[in-house]
Write a protein that holds these residues in place. Structure first.
Motif, PDB file in Angstrom:
ATOM      1  N   ALA A   5       0.913  -1.280  -0.058  1.00  0.00           N
ATOM      2  CA  ALA A   5       0.021  -0.101   0.140  1.00  0.00           C
ATOM      3  C   ALA A   5       0.839   1.232   0.039  1.00  0.00           C
ATOM      4  CB  ALA A   5      -0.966   0.025   1.146  1.00  0.00           C
ATOM      5  N   THR A   6       1.977   1.479   0.850  1.00  0.00           N
ATOM      6  CA  THR A   6       2.707   2.397   0.924  1.00  0.00           C
ATOM      7  C   THR A   6       3.299   2.736  -0.693  1.00  0.00           C
ATOM      8  OG1 THR A   6       3.204   2.059   3.273  1.00  0.00           O
ATOM      9  CG2 THR A   6       4.717   3.327   2.126  1.00  0.00           C
ATOM     10  N   ALA A   7       3.891   1.555  -1.302  1.00  0.00           N
ATOM     11  CA  ALA A   7       4.411   1.704  -2.526  1.00  0.00           C
ATOM     12  C   ALA A   7       3.529   2.061  -3.470  1.00  0.00           C
ATOM     13  CB  ALA A   7       5.454   0.504  -2.800  1.00  0.00           C
ATOM     14  N   SER A   8       2.271   1.468  -3.623  1.00  0.00           N
ATOM     15  CA  SER A   8       1.377   1.649  -4.684  1.00  0.00           C
ATOM     16  C   SER A   8       0.464   2.813  -4.793  1.00  0.00           C
ATOM     17  CB  SER A   8       0.549   0.461  -4.914  1.00  0.00           C
ATOM     18  OG  SER A   8      -0.194   0.133  -3.618  1.00  0.00           O
ATOM     19  N   GLY A   9       0.400   3.719  -3.806  1.00  0.00           N
ATOM     20  CA  GLY A   9      -0.331   4.881  -3.510  1.00  0.00           C
ATOM     21  C   GLY A   9      -0.365   5.597  -4.809  1.00  0.00           C
ATOM     22  N   PRO A  10       0.851   6.037  -5.104  1.00  0.00           N
ATOM     23  CA  PRO A  10       0.855   7.123  -6.197  1.00  0.00           C
ATOM     24  C   PRO A  10       0.526   6.364  -7.810  1.00  0.00           C
ATOM     25  CG  PRO A  10       2.872   7.480  -4.816  1.00  0.00           C
ATOM     26  CD  PRO A  10       2.351   6.319  -4.307  1.00  0.00           C
ATOM     27  N   GLY A  11       0.717   5.207  -7.707  1.00  0.00           N
ATOM     28  CA  GLY A  11       0.473   4.582  -8.959  1.00  0.00           C
ATOM     29  C   GLY A  11      -0.704   4.521  -9.075  1.00  0.00           C
ATOM     30  N   ILE A  12      -1.688   3.969  -8.058  1.00  0.00           N
ATOM     31  CA  ILE A  12      -2.910   3.946  -7.910  1.00  0.00           C
ATOM     32  C   ILE A  12      -3.953   5.324  -8.384  1.00  0.00           C
ATOM     33  CG2 ILE A  12      -5.180   3.309  -6.655  1.00  0.00           C
ATOM     34  CD1 ILE A  12      -3.596   1.503  -5.429  1.00  0.00           C
ATOM     35  N   GLY A  13      -3.279   6.208  -7.757  1.00  0.00           N
ATOM     36  CA  GLY A  13      -3.635   7.500  -8.069  1.00  0.00           C
ATOM     37  C   GLY A  13      -3.698   8.173  -9.404  1.00  0.00           C
ATOM     38  N   GLY A  14      -2.430   7.768  -9.832  1.00  0.00           N
ATOM     39  CA  GLY A  14      -2.436   8.000 -11.467  1.00  0.00           C
ATOM     40  C   GLY A  14      -3.140   7.382 -12.394  1.00  0.00           C
ATOM     41  N   LEU A  15      -3.264   6.140 -12.055  1.00  0.00           N
ATOM     42  CA  LEU A  15      -4.158   5.324 -12.795  1.00  0.00           C
ATOM     43  C   LEU A  15      -5.598   5.688 -12.865  1.00  0.00           C
ATOM     44  CD1 LEU A  15      -4.847   2.989 -14.467  1.00  0.00           C
ATOM     45  CD2 LEU A  15      -4.980   1.659 -12.573  1.00  0.00           C
ATOM     46  N   LEU A  16      -6.008   6.113 -11.897  1.00  0.00           N
ATOM     47  CA  LEU A  16      -7.399   6.660 -11.571  1.00  0.00           C
ATOM     48  C   LEU A  16      -7.542   8.232 -12.295  1.00  0.00           C
ATOM     49  CD1 LEU A  16      -8.254   5.759  -7.856  1.00  0.00           C
ATOM     50  CD2 LEU A  16      -9.324   4.654 -10.155  1.00  0.00           C
ATOM     51  N   MET A  17      -6.383   8.842 -11.959  1.00  0.00           N
ATOM     52  CA  MET A  17      -6.421  10.104 -12.839  1.00  0.00           C
ATOM     53  C   MET A  17      -6.696   9.849 -14.296  1.00  0.00           C
ATOM     54  SD  MET A  17      -6.115  12.996 -11.199  1.00  0.00           S
ATOM     55  CE  MET A  17      -5.461  14.069 -12.255  1.00  0.00           C
ATOM     56  N   THR A  18      -5.991   9.101 -14.771  1.00  0.00           N
ATOM     57  CA  THR A  18      -5.824   8.985 -16.164  1.00  0.00           C
ATOM     58  C   THR A  18      -7.147   8.403 -17.001  1.00  0.00           C
ATOM     59  OG1 THR A  18      -3.602   8.072 -16.302  1.00  0.00           O
ATOM     60  CG2 THR A  18      -4.994   7.322 -18.080  1.00  0.00           C
ATOM     61  N   VAL A  19      -7.918   7.370 -15.970  1.00  0.00           N
ATOM     62  CA  VAL A  19      -9.387   6.863 -16.335  1.00  0.00           C
ATOM     63  C   VAL A  19     -10.255   7.802 -16.330  1.00  0.00           C
ATOM     64  CG1 VAL A  19     -11.151   5.311 -15.499  1.00  0.00           C
ATOM     65  CG2 VAL A  19      -8.694   4.433 -15.780  1.00  0.00           C
ATOM     66  N   GLY A  20     -10.331   8.783 -15.329  1.00  0.00           N
ATOM     67  CA  GLY A  20     -11.018   9.915 -15.301  1.00  0.00           C
ATOM     68  C   GLY A  20     -10.971  11.126 -15.959  1.00  0.00           C
ATOM     69  N   GLY A  21      -9.896  11.243 -16.435  1.00  0.00           N
ATOM     70  CA  GLY A  21      -9.549  12.581 -17.318  1.00  0.00           C
ATOM     71  C   GLY A  21      -8.826  13.544 -16.514  1.00  0.00           C
ATOM     72  N   ALA A  22      -8.165  14.243 -17.338  1.00  0.00           N
ATOM     73  CA  ALA A  22      -7.022  15.378 -16.675  1.00  0.00           C
ATOM     74  C   ALA A  22      -7.677  16.375 -15.651  1.00  0.00           C
ATOM     75  CB  ALA A  22      -6.550  15.946 -17.724  1.00  0.00           C
ATOM     76  N   ASP A  23      -8.809  16.853 -15.863  1.00  0.00           N
ATOM     77  CA  ASP A  23      -9.657  17.755 -15.237  1.00  0.00           C
ATOM     78  C   ASP A  23     -10.633  17.262 -13.820  1.00  0.00           C
ATOM     79  OD1 ASP A  23      -8.299  19.792 -16.450  1.00  0.00           O
ATOM     80  OD2 ASP A  23     -10.131  19.878 -17.922  1.00  0.00           O
ATOM     81  N   GLN A  24     -10.932  16.106 -14.175  1.00  0.00           N
ATOM     82  CA  GLN A  24     -12.016  15.651 -13.291  1.00  0.00           C
ATOM     83  C   GLN A  24     -11.674  14.298 -12.900  1.00  0.00           C
ATOM     84  OE1 GLN A  24     -14.776  17.194 -12.459  1.00  0.00           O
ATOM     85  NE2 GLN A  24     -14.017  18.996 -13.399  1.00  0.00           N
ATOM     86  N   GLY A  25     -10.504  13.828 -13.155  1.00  0.00           N
ATOM     87  CA  GLY A  25      -9.980  12.379 -12.756  1.00  0.00           C
ATOM     88  C   GLY A  25      -9.604  12.201 -11.220  1.00  0.00           C
ATOM     89  N   TRP A  26      -9.460  13.439 -10.389  1.00  0.00           N
ATOM     90  CA  TRP A  26      -9.334  13.677  -8.876  1.00  0.00           C
ATOM     91  C   TRP A  26     -10.312  13.024  -8.375  1.00  0.00           C
ATOM     92  CZ3 TRP A  26     -12.025  16.717  -5.872  1.00  0.00           C
ATOM     93  CH2 TRP A  26     -12.926  17.924  -6.719  1.00  0.00           C
ATOM     94  N   ARG A  27     -11.816  13.242  -8.860  1.00  0.00           N
ATOM     95  CA  ARG A  27     -12.864  12.911  -8.172  1.00  0.00           C
ATOM     96  C   ARG A  27     -13.063  11.183  -8.142  1.00  0.00           C
ATOM     97  NH1 ARG A  27     -16.252  17.266  -7.627  1.00  0.00           N
ATOM     98  NH2 ARG A  27     -15.722  19.058  -8.960  1.00  0.00           N
ATOM     99  N   TRP A  28     -12.433  10.778  -9.077  1.00  0.00           N
ATOM    100  CA  TRP A  28     -12.544   9.082  -9.212  1.00  0.00           C
ATOM    101  C   TRP A  28     -11.826   8.561  -7.789  1.00  0.00           C
ATOM    102  CZ3 TRP A  28     -13.560   5.522 -13.484  1.00  0.00           C
ATOM    103  CH2 TRP A  28     -14.306   6.353 -14.551  1.00  0.00           C
TER     104      TRP A  28
END
Length: 494
Positions: free
Chosen positions: A144-167
């Protein structure tokens, strides 16, 4: 509970802890997108990040004590409901105030839940089984400690540049619902009844400790290294020292009245626990600090998107899982030897990464960094997983939640200090040479990365010192043929 039920409860508790740890780092990837979506500046972004960390730190110890008093199952249910509601509020936030309030409540939920997860493991497992249980728990927390940024980056990509943070926040809702259902089915509903003295809560101590933690974290979470940082923020450490003295005096007075204070002196006199606290705090200052400046470097110097930068660092997560699992199976025999090996293995991966980006062209540098992350993650897993076992190896089961909450509190302070120091060193070099963040030359970013890694190296040295100290201590208490198994004698070596 039978053996199968105990291990199911362990897996639920471990997954819950992993989800909470991912929440510390995955949202940081989304801060630039939040700035664009809500039209906010750097100070507001700091409040979004700081609100979670500070609320998390403030609630850990009081709710750890409540969990040890027989309220663990109820607190898990309340914490998960608050986690679901606050995640929904963050994901649907239409303005900055709502998002900050949601992040604060999310931090409170994490502070309620985290000590209960370890308390469950302390309650259900003893002897050698406890070591194996915490080894499995350590695997999850390392990943979990190592994968946090990767999970966040993946969800950002799926959700889009502007609204991906909501995902990132909305994904917590189904996860929280699933954990609520799993917890209701598999986690124990009862726990051993504590004595009257153990049931004392110490509300004044909780307030004094909360104010102290708030004042300590305040300047750390507001330290970015940007030109706008105010030196006046460090003045908060003066009243922090005053409240710390008041807290310690009150705790002695509370103990003198025949009641159990919030800060358990017996725990802090246990050397294995004390040394493990220092190892965890210093390593979580060094490791994530390096991860932050490396993520910044990959985007600013090499032009990678947040998602691609996260992919470069992703091998660290897989290697961390392997290292944590391997170490968990051997920690009772080899103890701190594994921790020390992990520290230097991770350091080797970091050193190779820094040399690669300073000496190679962009594409080969990215390739070498990606491979070097295997070493970094492998070592990180070998540090985190054994330390969970050794942290609580001499702690009585009835103090599991309190011991865990103090442990997580020191980790959050250490992590905040490390992030503040490494990011400040990185930004200071960039702004000192270029005057702005995004248009500096690669050589400037190279120097900034080295500065950040050197700052993290100070915490690394502290982790090595604490590890060697504990290694020498344990060697003095056993014969050469005796395994390092301290889980059968709670509190015996103080």
């Amino acid at each position: 509970m039978d053996d199968r039920s105990r291990w199911r409860a362990l897996y639920v508790a471990s997954i819950l802890s992993g989800v909470l740890l991912v929440g510390i780092s995955d949202a940081n990837v989304a801060l630039p997108a939040i700035a664009r979506s809500l039209h906010v500046g750097p100070t507001s972004l700091q409040l979004i990040s700081a609100g979670y960390v500070v609320a998390f730190g403030l609630t850990l110890v009081p709710f750890g004590r409540l969990g040890d008093q027989g309220r663990r199952h109820q607190l898990i249910r309340v914490g998960l409901l608050l986690y679901i509601a606050s995640s929904l509020a963050c994901g649907l936030a239409a303005d900055l105030r709502t998002l900050i309030a949601g992040r604060v409540l999310l931090g409170v939920a994490a502070g309620i839940l985290m000590p209960q997860t370890i308390g469950v493991i302390q309650q259900l497992f003893g002897g050698a089984d406890r070591g194996r249980a915490f080894g499995a728990y350590g695997v999850m927390t390392a990943v979990a400690t190592a994968s946090g940024p990767g999970i966040g980056g993946l969800l950002m990509t799926v959700g889009g540049a502007d609204q991906g943070w909501r995902w990132i926040f909305l994904m917590n809702v189904p996860v929280g619902v699933a954990l609520f259902a799993a917890g209701a089915r598999h986690l124990p509903r009862t726990q051993p009844v504590m004595t009257t003295i153990t049931r004392s809560f110490d509300p004044i101590g909780a307030v004094l400790l909360g104010v102290t933690v708030l004042l300590v974290l305040f300047p750390l979470v507001l330290t970015t290294g940007l030109p706008g940082d105010s030196a006046a923020r460090w003045s908060a450490l003066v009243p922090a020292a005053v409240f710390a003295v008041l807290f310690l005096r009150w705790e002695r007075r509370y103990l003198g009245r025949g009641l159990l204070p919030l800060l358990d002196g017996e725990l802090l006199r246990t050397r294995s626990y004390r040394n493990a606290l220092l190892v965890a705090a210093s390593w979580l200052a060094a490791g994530p600090g390096v991860g932050l400046v490396m993520m910044l470097y990959l985007q600013l110097a090499l032009g990678l998107s947040p998602f691609l930068a996260a992919l470069v660092l992703l091998p660290s997560s897989a290697a961390s899982a392997f290292g944590a699992r391997w170490a968990a199976r051997r920690v009772l025999r080899w103890g701190r030897v594994i921790t020390l090996t992990g520290l230097f293995t991770s350091a080797a991966g970091i050193l190779v990464s820094v040399l690669a980006v300073n000496l190679l062209a962009q594409r080969p540098a990215i390739a070498v960094v990606t491979v070097a992350q295997i070493l970094n993650g492998l070592g990180s897993g070998m540090v985190i997983s054994p330390n969970h076992v050794l942290l609580l190896s001499d702690v009585p089961a009835e103090k599991g939640s309190l011991a865990a909450s103090i442990g997580h509190l020191t980790q959050r302070i250490g992590n905040s200090l490390g992030i503040a120091a490494t990011s400040a060193a990185f930004y200071a070099v960039v702004y000192g040479h270029a005057g702005e963040l995004t248009n500096a030359g690669r050589s400037t970013y190279d120097s900034a990365l080295v500065a950040g890694v050197v700052a993290a190296g100070l915490f690394f040295a502290l982790a090595v010192w604490a590890t060697v100290t504990d290694l020498v201590r344990t060697r003095l208490y056993r014969t050469p043929s005796e395994p390092i198994d301290r889980t059968t004698k709670a509190g015996a070596r103080t």
